[in-house]
Structures are given as structure tokens and as C-alpha cells.
Design a protein around this motif. Structure first.
Motif, PDB file in Angstrom:
ATOM      1  N   PHE A 197       0.092   3.208   8.932  1.00 12.39           N
ATOM      2  CA  PHE A 197      -1.027   2.406   8.432  1.00 12.39           C
ATOM      3  C   PHE A 197      -1.500   1.433   9.502  1.00 12.39           C
ATOM      4  O   PHE A 197      -2.721   1.207   9.665  1.00 12.39           O
ATOM      5  CB  PHE A 197      -0.593   1.654   7.177  1.00 12.39           C
ATOM      6  N   ARG A 198      -0.567   0.862  10.262  1.00 14.08           N
ATOM      7  CA  ARG A 198      -0.936  -0.038  11.355  1.00 14.08           C
ATOM      8  C   ARG A 198      -1.657   0.718  12.464  1.00 14.08           C
ATOM      9  O   ARG A 198      -2.572   0.192  13.090  1.00 14.08           O
ATOM     10  CB  ARG A 198       0.304  -0.725  11.916  1.00 14.08           C
ATOM     11  N   PRO A 237       9.009   4.358   3.669  1.00 13.74           N
ATOM     12  CA  PRO A 237       8.066   3.224   3.691  1.00 13.74           C
ATOM     13  C   PRO A 237       7.889   2.613   5.070  1.00 13.74           C
ATOM     14  O   PRO A 237       6.805   2.116   5.393  1.00 13.74           O
ATOM     15  CB  PRO A 237       8.702   2.220   2.713  1.00 13.74           C
ATOM     16  N   ILE A 238       8.946   2.653   5.896  1.00 10.51           N
ATOM     17  CA  ILE A 238       8.833   2.104   7.255  1.00 10.51           C
ATOM     18  C   ILE A 238       7.829   2.907   8.068  1.00 10.51           C
ATOM     19  O   ILE A 238       6.925   2.351   8.714  1.00 10.51           O
ATOM     20  CB  ILE A 238      10.210   2.078   7.942  1.00 10.51           C
ATOM     21  N   THR A 239       7.970   4.220   8.055  1.00  7.48           N
ATOM     22  CA  THR A 239       7.046   5.071   8.827  1.00  7.48           C
ATOM     23  C   THR A 239       5.635   5.015   8.262  1.00  7.48           C
ATOM     24  O   THR A 239       4.654   5.030   9.023  1.00  7.48           O
ATOM     25  CB  THR A 239       7.550   6.520   8.828  1.00  7.48           C
ATOM     26  N   ALA A 256      11.482  12.515   5.597  1.00 12.01           N
ATOM     27  CA  ALA A 256      12.074  11.603   4.611  1.00 12.01           C
ATOM     28  C   ALA A 256      11.562  11.922   3.209  1.00 12.01           C
ATOM     29  O   ALA A 256      12.343  11.963   2.246  1.00 12.01           O
ATOM     30  CB  ALA A 256      11.749  10.159   4.978  1.00 12.01           C
ATOM     31  N   LYS A 257      10.263  12.158   3.093  1.00 13.48           N
ATOM     32  CA  LYS A 257       9.695  12.490   1.782  1.00 13.48           C
ATOM     33  C   LYS A 257      10.264  13.804   1.256  1.00 13.48           C
ATOM     34  O   LYS A 257      10.562  13.926   0.061  1.00 13.48           O
ATOM     35  CB  LYS A 257       8.169  12.592   1.904  1.00 13.48           C
ATOM     36  N   HIS A 267       0.809  -1.221   0.000  1.00 11.22           N
ATOM     37  CA  HIS A 267       0.000   0.000   0.000  1.00 11.22           C
ATOM     38  C   HIS A 267       0.843   1.272   0.000  1.00 11.22           C
ATOM     39  O   HIS A 267       0.310   2.355  -0.232  1.00 11.22           O
ATOM     40  CB  HIS A 267      -0.928   0.007   1.224  1.00 11.22           C
ATOM     41  N   VAL A 268       2.153   1.155   0.251  1.00 15.50           N
ATOM     42  CA  VAL A 268       3.019   2.339   0.296  1.00 15.50           C
ATOM     43  C   VAL A 268       3.583   2.587  -1.102  1.00 15.50           C
ATOM     44  O   VAL A 268       4.271   1.732  -1.663  1.00 15.50           O
ATOM     45  CB  VAL A 268       4.169   2.165   1.315  1.00 15.50           C
ATOM     46  N   GLN A 269       3.300   3.756  -1.639  1.00 17.28           N
ATOM     47  CA  GLN A 269       3.786   4.107  -2.966  1.00 17.28           C
ATOM     48  C   GLN A 269       5.245   4.553  -2.881  1.00 17.28           C
ATOM     49  O   GLN A 269       5.620   5.358  -2.044  1.00 17.28           O
ATOM     50  CB  GLN A 269       2.932   5.228  -3.564  1.00 17.28           C
TER      51      GLN A 269
END
Length: 525
Positions: free
Chosen positions: A456-457, A449-451, A418-419, A310-312
Motif C-alpha cells: 500500500f505504501r 498484513p505487513i506485506t 501467506a494468504k 485498510h488491510v482486511q
């Protein structure tokens, strides 16, 4: 004496290439035996016991097949040591005679009554020569005595007393030179014939001289070894204590130039005991903090988290995966969480530091391509920044920076930062991914992606996530990744035992033994 030493040194150097070929051939044959035995091992043996047995076999192969050991244990080296001792004794008596003759040696230095103007220089020459002799004999004597204890406990048979027999490996190189053609630019048939005849005559003389040197050195070796060996055999027959903890026959893993001369059982036990001592020393270097962290292992859930789609991605092409970079990234987030006990944070940092040393070794052994090397360098650079500066890409990780923020806001801060970094780097490169990505891009691309996955969790949780729960969750994820990485430790230890370069083989086996000692408890868990 000096000329004889020079001739022995030349004779010894001629045999080195042949010795290496013989050892390499026997190593390959013994390696097949070891691998076959490994496949036939009993299933009831644990992974750690199998690894210990594997390391023991290659330790014996590395010790006995070491070029240094082989060269030091051959008769030429022993004869060199004996000649050095003789030279030392002669020099000692020469100096002693000069000291007794006070007027010839010490007189010019004290009373100045010498009739000759060269007496003081003669004194300095004698002193300088004495120092040179003492320094020069250290290496050959040490080489001889380093394996002397092994040879004293050798299985004695008739082959040791056949000193007049010269094996083919002593003269094999000279024979190859004699049979090989020599390119001669001259077209004159008589000149070519003269060159070939001269070459063959010289090499025939060299082969004869080589045989004479080998026979002489074997005789010297036999004389200086047989009496001490007899004494040692008598002593060891009275004292037969067991020194090994294994019933495995390791004699078939001994690499020797001459198969007719076997090492005694006590010698093999001594080699095995040296390995056990080396591993025991490594086992004392406990990784208690890492073991405590690994107790929080949660069935590889921390690894499965990264399998979401789900992470782009922020990059046109994703980097390869690694173990160390996600671990360091998660640690950055964990140490920034405020209101966490200081000892818990420090324990996590020590645990990650201990674990990364093994993680990097696994990555170096299994992933050697340039892509993985760049990721490994980036993770090491990032870890040093976290450990010594308490920063992530120049952003402070101090708890005071995140005071007043909840768990979700802390994770979102790292995600946004990060982005932002990835976007800036791509914008400066015309939206194209750099061929040699900087460490900042690699680290930021790992963080995003980790964050995003963690956020998302959080959204799927009905209850709000506290800071303590976030810290505990991050610890569990780090432990899961470490455990997943450490499943490769047996493979890495096995690979370290199998070194193709003969000069590096003994050192590589010691690295494997040390790694086994340090990680035995980890692999048992």
C-alpha cells in the motif's frame, strides 16, 4: 564430635523457617523504603543512573538477605566448621601415628607378614575414613569462610560479646510447637494428659538444649573471630582506600536477622564493588551490531505503519500483538532481497539475533498469558528456521529464488504465499480458527498484513521502489520496533529486582544487573 555436629545441624534446621519469616518481613519493610526513595529521586538523574542505583539497593538486599548467606554467617555454621577442623586434625594425627607404626598400617600391604587376617581391611577402613572426613568437611568450611571476610570487618559492639543472650528467633519455632494443640484420637482424659505432658516435657528439654547449643556456638564463634578481626581492623586502619563510587547510604538496605549487629562500611563497599564488577563484566559483552541497527531509528514510523485499517484480516479473530514476530517477519523479507551486499545482510541477521534476546525477555516479563506464549514460541521457531535454514515456512529465502523480480514482486510473493497458507489451514478446519493455532498459521498471519501495508505504501510512491531502498526501509522498520520494545527495559529490570520468592531473589537481582549492564548503552541512546 560427630554427635555434636548432628545436634548443631538439627538446631540450625529448626531456625530456618523463622529466619525466612524475619527476612521476608524485613525485605518488605526495606522494599517500601526503596520505593519511597525512588519516587523522591532528583529529576536531574538520568534513567540509567536511577536504574543503577535501584539495582545496587536490591543487590545489597539480595546478598545480605540470601538464606544461604544468613545460614552460613550464623554462629552455628562457624562452630560446625571449627568442629570439622578439629576432626580433621584428629584424623590427621591418627593416620600419622599409623604410618609411623609401619607394622600396623603399611606392613600388611607390602610384606604380608601380619599375624592378623584383618590388618589389610583395617588399613582400607582408615584410608576410606580419611577420604570421607576430607570430603565431608569441605562444605561446612567453605560456607563459613565464604562470609568470614565479611564478619571480620563487622562493626564491633557490645552485642557481639553477649554470647550468653539467646534471641527469641532461635527458639521461636519450638515455642510455637509447644503452644500448638495436638490432635489425639483417644478420648481417655488421662491418656491425653499424659501425651500433652510428655510433649511439653520433651519440647522444654529441646528449648533448653537449643539455648545451650546456641550459647556454645556463639562462644566458639567469638573465640575464633575476635583475634583475626582485631588484626584486620588494625590493618584496615592503616589502609583506608576508597572502593566505592557512590555516596548513597546503602546500610539501610542491609537485611540482617539481628539489627544490633551492623556490617562495617568497608563490607558494604565490598558488596557494592562486587555489583559494579558484575555489571562491568556484562558491559563488555558489546552489542555493536544491534547499536548500529538502532542508529537507523526513524521516530517509531515502523511501528505506526501497522496502525492502518485498510488491510482486511484473514482470520475471524486476530491474534494479540507482539514485538518479536513482526521483527522476524520483516527480517525474512530483507534477507531474500537479491543484489544486497552480503556483509549488510549478515550484519542485519546478527543485529536481529542480539536484539531478539532482549525482546523475548521483555515479552516474558510483561506478557505471561498463553496467547503471548504461543506467539513467542512461533517467533522463536520462525527465527531458528531463518537463521539456520534460510527459509520461511519451508520456502527458501535464497537470493537466487528472487532473481529477476523487482521489490514489489518480492513483497507480493510473500503476501500471496501467506494468504495461501492461512486459507489452507482454515479450510482444513472447516473455516474455523483453531483453538491452539499452529506456528505456520501465526507466522503466515503476521506476514500478510505487513506485506499488504508495504505494498500500500509502494502504491502511494510516485517513483518506483528499488531493492536497496526496500532493504533500507525494512531495516528502519526493524530498528523502530526494537526501539519501541526497548522503552520497556527499565520496567523489566525493575521487575526482575522485585522477586517474591526468597530463594530466587539473589539470582533474580543478578539477572537484572546483567541485563542492565548489557543494555545500558541501548538505554542511553
Amino acid at each position: 564430635m560427630i554427635l555434636l555436629l548432628l545436634i548443631i545441624m538439627i538446631a540450625s534446621s529448626i531456625t530456618i523457617p523463622t529466619f525466612k519469616e524475619v527476612l521476608e518481613s524485613k525485605y518488605r519493610a526495606t522494599n517500601k523504603i526503596s520505593l519511597t526513595g525512588q519516587r523522591l529521586q532528583h529529576d536531574q538523574m538520568s534513567t540509567v543512573e536511577k536504574l543503577r542505583q535501584h539495582v545496587r539497593r536490591y543487590w545489597v538486599m539480595g546478598e545480605t538477605g540470601s538464606p544461604q548467606f544468613v545460614m552460613a554467617s550464623n554462629p552455628l555454621s562457624t562452630a560446625s566448621a571449627v568442629i570439622c577442623v578439629i576432626v580433621l586434625v584428629i584424623n590427621f594425627f591418627t593416620v600419622l601415628y599409623s604410618v609411623i607404626d609401619h607394622s600396623d598400617f603399611l606392613g600388611p600391604l607390602f610384606d604380608g607378614s601380619s599375624p592378623s587376617p584383618y590388618k589389610w581391611s583395617t588399613t582400607l577402613i582408615i584410608i576410606t575414613q580419611s577420604i570421607g572426613v576430607v570430603v565431608g568437611i569441605i562444605a561446612p568450611i567453605c560456607r563459613a569462610f565464604s562470609v568470614f571476610s565479611f564478619k571480620l570487618r563487622t562493626k564491633w559492639n557490645k552485642n557481639y560479646f553477649m554470647f550468653f543472650k539467646v534471641e527469641k528467633y532461635w527458639i521461636q519455632k519450638l515455642r510455637v510447637w509447644k503452644q500448638s494443640p495436638v490432635p489425639i484420637p483417644s478420648r481417655n482424659r488421662r491418656s491425653r494428659s499424659l501425651v500433652y505432658s510428655s510433649r511439653n516435657l520433651f519440647l522444654s528439654f529441646s528449648i533448653g538444649l537449643q539455648k545451650a547449643i546456641v550459647i556454645l556456638c556463639k562462644l566458639i564463634w567469638l573465640i575464633v573471630t575476635v583475634v583475626p578481626a582485631f588484626v584486620v581492623c588494625c590493618f584496615t586502619s592503616l589502609n583506608t582506600s576508597r572502593t566505592d563510587d557512590t555516596n548513597e547510604d546503602i546500610s539501610k538496605y542491609v537485611l540482617q536477622i539481628d539489627d544490633g549487629k551492623e556490617l562495617a562500611e568497608k563490607t558494604l563497599k565490598g558488596i557494592s564493588k562486587s555489583m559494579n564488577s558484575f555489571i562491568s563484566k556484562a558491559e563488555k559483552e558489546q552489542n555493536n551490531n544491534l547499536l548500529e541497527l538502532l542508529d537507523k531509528f526513524n521516530e517509531f514510523e515502523g511501528v505506526q505503519i501497522f496502525d492502518t485499517d485498510h488491510v482486511q484480516s484473514l482470520l475471524p479473530a486476530e491474534f494479540v500483538n507482539s514485538w518479536s514476530l513482526p521483527i522476524v517477519t520483516l527480517t525474512c523479507i530483507a534477507v531474500s532481497i537479491p543484489k544486497i551486499r552480503k556483509d549488510a545482510v549478515e550484519s542485519l541477521l546478527r543485529s536481529v539475533g542480539e536484539g531478539l534476546s532482549f525482546t523475548h525477555l521483555v515479552e516474558e516479563s510483561l506478557n505471561c498469558s498463553s496467547e503471548y506464549v504461543n506467539l513467542r514460541k512461533a517467533s522463536m521457531s520462525l527465527w531458528h528456521e531463518v537463521e539456520y535454514k534460510c527459509k520461511w515456512l519451508d520456502n527458501p529465502l535464497s537470493k537466487y529464488v528472487f532473481n529477476g523480480k523487482n521489490a514489489t514482486e518480492i513483497v507480493k510473493f510473500f503476501s500471496d504465499k501467506a494468504k495461501e497458507i492461512v486459507t489452507e489451514i482454515l479450510a482444513s478446519n472447516d473455516r474455523e480458527q483453531p483453538e491452539n493455532p499452529p506456528n505456520e498459521l501465526i507466522a503466515a498471519n503476521s506476514m500478510y498484513p505487513i506485506t499488504q501495508t508495504i505494498l500500500f505504501r509502494f502504491e502511494s510512491n510516485t517513483e518506483p521502489v528499488t531493492k536497496k531502498k526496500l532493504f533500507s526501509h525494512l531495516e528502519s522498520m526493524i530498528a523502530d520496533i526494537f526501539c519501541a520494545c526497548f522503552t520497556n527495559l527499565p520496567r523489566v529490570i525493575t521487575m526482575r529486582c522485585h522477586e517474591s520468592v526468597i530463594e530466587k531473589r539473589e539470582a533474580s537481582v543478578k539477572v537484572a544487573a546483567k541485563l542492565f549492564g548489557k543494555t545500558a548503552k541501548i538505554m542511553k541512546n
